[in-house]
Design a protein around this motif. Sequence first.
Motif: not given
Lengths: 228, 92
Positions: B49-58
Amino acid sequence: MRFGIVVFPGSNCERDCYHVVDAVLDSPVRYLWHADADLSGVDCVILPGGFSYGDYLRPGAIARFARIMRAVEEHAARGGLVLGICNGFQILLEAGLLPGAMLRNRSLKFQCQDVFVRVETADTAFTSMCRPGQILRLPIKHGDGNYHADPRDLAARAKVVFRYCDADGRVVPEANPNGSMDGIAGLANLAGNVVGLMPHPEVCAEPELGGTDGLVLLASALRYWEER
Amino acid sequence: MRWEARVLVRLKAGVLDPQGAATRSALESLGFSGVEEVRVGKLVELAFQAPNREEAELRLAQMCHKLLANPVIEVFEYALDAGREGSGCGLA
């Protein structure tokens, strides 16, 4: 000097280590649990052999994040003694306390045999009673002992303590059981208080077990600690 | 939001690959002549789970650096996709 032996899920040499420190070295020793937050005041930490966390992902990769490892890292940074044997060595590499990494044995076979190693330096806590060039006969039992490192990183952060050799002390390919770079069997950090090696000194410290060459590592640690 | 990733972990070029070498010679012995090189890597599939793509990628990059790959001997690459809620890794 008080010894502590860390037990991870999948460790399998902790009792041998305990026995040698207790019965042969006659020194105080206790087990430390991987989930412990501190080292309970021990002076020398032994990370024993085995297959911590099933060797999943890479040997030592998961154990190095066990809770107790933060305390081990702090202990090492303060000059405390740390000995990693086999899987314990792999954990030290994964934790970055020593440079490099282990690959599968070149043969792809699990190697279980006696080997000769040459002591390359007496300037460590665990070889202080050896002389450089001394040959020890020690057992190995591992599948991932094929040491690999960037040579510059290795030289900047560690010194080679043991190399696989033949009975005459020559470091030759035929004496290398796993393909390890430059025949490396053991390393120390530059300060010499952290040592890792693939052979098992703890099962080679009593005549009843076929050899006593392993005892010098722990005896060295005792003397090093007394003379520090 | 659910994200699904495939992380490919490979031995660095130049690092000896005993598994690959053994596999190559097994292929040769099965009659597949001319196999010049085999390298064996690892595929790690994960869903998180992650709020958005940027956070997921990080977070994915951090997972790779910290645990999934050992930078001394390995390199990694990954593919990241928005996943469907309630599915498995959805990567089969």
